[in-house]
Design a protein around this motif. Structure first.
Motif, PDB file in Angstrom:
ATOM      1  N   ARG A 112       0.838  -1.211   0.000  1.00 18.20           N
ATOM      2  CA  ARG A 112       0.000   0.000   0.000  1.00 18.20           C
ATOM      3  C   ARG A 112       0.866   1.252   0.000  1.00 18.20           C
ATOM      4  N   TYR A 113       1.919   1.271   0.791  1.00 18.70           N
ATOM      5  CA  TYR A 113       2.832   2.418   0.829  1.00 18.70           C
ATOM      6  C   TYR A 113       3.682   2.500  -0.444  1.00 18.70           C
ATOM      7  N   LEU A 114       4.181   1.360  -0.907  1.00 21.39           N
ATOM      8  CA  LEU A 114       5.069   1.354  -2.066  1.00 21.39           C
ATOM      9  C   LEU A 114       4.372   1.810  -3.354  1.00 21.39           C
ATOM     10  N   LEU A 115       3.071   1.654  -3.430  1.00 20.61           N
ATOM     11  CA  LEU A 115       2.305   2.040  -4.620  1.00 20.61           C
ATOM     12  C   LEU A 115       2.056   3.543  -4.726  1.00 20.61           C
ATOM     13  N   LYS A 116       2.246   4.270  -3.642  1.00 24.54           N
ATOM     14  CA  LYS A 116       1.818   5.662  -3.590  1.00 24.54           C
ATOM     15  C   LYS A 116       2.902   6.663  -3.971  1.00 24.54           C
ATOM     16  N   ASP A 117       2.459   7.775  -4.572  1.00 23.82           N
ATOM     17  CA  ASP A 117       3.317   8.931  -4.811  1.00 23.82           C
ATOM     18  C   ASP A 117       3.279   9.859  -3.591  1.00 23.82           C
ATOM     19  N   ILE A 118       2.128   9.898  -2.926  1.00 23.54           N
ATOM     20  CA  ILE A 118       1.944  10.681  -1.706  1.00 23.54           C
ATOM     21  C   ILE A 118       1.513   9.706  -0.613  1.00 23.54           C
ATOM     22  N   VAL A 119       2.237   9.741   0.521  1.00 18.98           N
ATOM     23  CA  VAL A 119       1.893   8.856   1.640  1.00 18.98           C
ATOM     24  C   VAL A 119       1.529   9.702   2.859  1.00 18.98           C
ATOM     25  N   VAL A 129       6.772  10.736  -2.059  1.00 20.57           N
ATOM     26  CA  VAL A 129       7.784   9.685  -2.137  1.00 20.57           C
ATOM     27  C   VAL A 129       8.720   9.994  -3.305  1.00 20.57           C
ATOM     28  N   THR A 130      10.036   9.948  -3.047  1.00 20.88           N
ATOM     29  CA  THR A 130      11.014  10.168  -4.120  1.00 20.88           C
ATOM     30  C   THR A 130      11.577   8.852  -4.639  1.00 20.88           C
ATOM     31  N   SER A 131      11.697   7.844  -3.765  1.00 27.61           N
ATOM     32  CA  SER A 131      12.150   6.518  -4.185  1.00 27.61           C
ATOM     33  C   SER A 131      11.827   5.505  -3.099  1.00 27.61           C
ATOM     34  N   THR A 132      11.911   4.234  -3.486  1.00 23.54           N
ATOM     35  CA  THR A 132      11.627   3.135  -2.563  1.00 23.54           C
ATOM     36  C   THR A 132      12.769   2.128  -2.625  1.00 23.54           C
ATOM     37  N   GLU A 133      12.950   1.404  -1.530  1.00 26.48           N
ATOM     38  CA  GLU A 133      14.110   0.510  -1.453  1.00 26.48           C
ATOM     39  C   GLU A 133      13.768  -0.693  -0.580  1.00 26.48           C
ATOM     40  N   ILE A 134      14.370  -1.817  -0.919  1.00 31.82           N
ATOM     41  CA  ILE A 134      14.384  -2.934   0.004  1.00 31.82           C
ATOM     42  C   ILE A 134      15.839  -3.150   0.382  1.00 31.82           C
ATOM     43  N   ASP A 135      16.096  -3.055   1.684  1.00 33.52           N
ATOM     44  CA  ASP A 135      17.446  -3.243   2.204  1.00 33.52           C
ATOM     45  C   ASP A 135      17.516  -4.668   2.747  1.00 33.52           C
ATOM     46  N   GLU A 136      18.010  -5.549   1.924  1.00 32.78           N
ATOM     47  CA  GLU A 136      18.113  -6.966   2.275  1.00 32.78           C
ATOM     48  C   GLU A 136      19.078  -7.169   3.448  1.00 32.78           C
ATOM     49  N   ASP A 137      20.113  -6.360   3.518  1.00 35.67           N
ATOM     50  CA  ASP A 137      21.104  -6.488   4.593  1.00 35.67           C
ATOM     51  C   ASP A 137      20.497  -6.205   5.961  1.00 35.67           C
ATOM     52  N   ARG A 138      19.591  -5.229   6.022  1.00 31.38           N
ATOM     53  CA  ARG A 138      18.988  -4.841   7.305  1.00 31.38           C
ATOM     54  C   ARG A 138      17.593  -5.406   7.507  1.00 31.38           C
ATOM     55  N   GLY A 139      16.984  -5.987   6.459  1.00 32.43           N
ATOM     56  CA  GLY A 139      15.659  -6.578   6.577  1.00 32.43           C
ATOM     57  C   GLY A 139      14.551  -5.553   6.732  1.00 32.43           C
ATOM     58  N   VAL A 140      14.583  -4.493   5.897  1.00 32.37           N
ATOM     59  CA  VAL A 140      13.591  -3.420   6.022  1.00 32.37           C
ATOM     60  C   VAL A 140      13.323  -2.786   4.657  1.00 32.37           C
ATOM     61  N   TYR A 141      12.108  -2.294   4.485  1.00 31.39           N
ATOM     62  CA  TYR A 141      11.760  -1.483   3.322  1.00 31.39           C
ATOM     63  C   TYR A 141      11.989  -0.024   3.718  1.00 31.39           C
ATOM     64  N   VAL A 142      12.380   0.805   2.748  1.00 32.65           N
ATOM     65  CA  VAL A 142      12.652   2.214   3.029  1.00 32.65           C
ATOM     66  C   VAL A 142      11.940   3.069   1.991  1.00 32.65           C
ATOM     67  N   LEU A 143      11.230   4.089   2.468  1.00 31.53           N
ATOM     68  CA  LEU A 143      10.642   5.103   1.598  1.00 31.53           C
ATOM     69  C   LEU A 143      11.399   6.397   1.843  1.00 31.53           C
ATOM     70  N   TYR A 144      11.905   6.993   0.763  1.00 32.50           N
ATOM     71  CA  TYR A 144      12.558   8.285   0.845  1.00 32.50           C
ATOM     72  C   TYR A 144      11.517   9.323   0.448  1.00 32.50           C
ATOM     73  N   ILE A 145      11.402  10.365   1.269  1.00 30.14           N
ATOM     74  CA  ILE A 145      10.313  11.329   1.057  1.00 30.14           C
ATOM     75  C   ILE A 145      10.825  12.760   1.087  1.00 30.14           C
ATOM     76  N   LYS A 146       9.969  13.652   0.585  1.00 31.94           N
ATOM     77  CA  LYS A 146      10.194  15.090   0.661  1.00 31.94           C
ATOM     78  C   LYS A 146       8.845  15.744   0.883  1.00 31.94           C
ATOM     79  N   ASP A 147       8.857  17.034   1.191  1.00 33.63           N
ATOM     80  CA  ASP A 147       7.596  17.766   1.313  1.00 33.63           C
ATOM     81  C   ASP A 147       6.936  17.825  -0.048  1.00 33.63           C
ATOM     82  N   ILE A 148       5.623  17.822  -0.080  1.00 34.21           N
ATOM     83  CA  ILE A 148       4.881  17.885  -1.330  1.00 34.21           C
ATOM     84  C   ILE A 148       5.252  19.178  -2.050  1.00 34.21           C
TER      85      ILE A 148
END
Length: 152
Positions: A112-119, A129-148
């Motif tokens: 649901r979060y990964l599909l969105k442009d605005i979260v 959202v500026t980009s999305t990531e899966i960090d396999e080393d740390r076991g977490v998904y990451v959303l990089y964001i900025k102000d609209i």
């Protein structure tokens, strides 16, 4: 869909199988979540998604090695701690500041979060959202964001 295979683009039309996940071992929902990430971190390297393809029952992600993954001060390892999304500022000069951690029950919650442009981030509000990531080393998904509307 039976499996997801990452291929590294070696250039000049050459692609090398890199890593594979089966639907039986991780679930179809995780395979879909992975396909929505623009970056993939594994073994200290950062990879950028170039192409998302299908071939029969196989899902294919073509990635490009873009070098060592930069570490930031507030990184945590989430292995064995459930499904989580980190929300981080997209700016390197701000050391990709951690703004929030969102625990999730399923990969569908993550999708649901990964599909969105605005979260809508609990306690923070709506962000772009500026980009999305899966960090396999740390076991977490990451959303990089900025102000609209903020310039990059």
């Amino acid at each position: 869909m039976k499996k997801l295979t990452y291929y590294i683009d070696k250039g000049k039309g050459e692609y090398e199988p890199f890593y594979e996940y089966s639907a039986q071992s991780v679930g179809i929902d995780e395979l879909y979540a992975r396909q929505l990430c623009t970056y993939f971190i594994m073994r200290g390297q950062q990879y950028e998604l170039i192409s998302n393809e299908m071939d029969g029952e196989e899902e294919i992600l073509v990635i490009k090695d873009i070098g060592r993954n930069p570490h930031v001060l507030d990184e945590k390892v989430f292995r064995g701690k459930g499904l989580n999304i980190e929300i981080r500022r997209y700016r390197e000069m701000e050391n990709y500041k951690l703004l929030s951690i969102i625990p999730c029950q399923t990969h569908y919650d993550i999708i649901r979060y990964l599909l969105k442009d605005i979260v809508d981030i609990p306690g923070i509000g709506q962000k772009q959202v500026t980009s999305t990531e899966i960090d396999e080393d740390r076991g977490v998904y990451v959303l990089y964001i900025k102000d609209i509307g903020e310039k990059e």
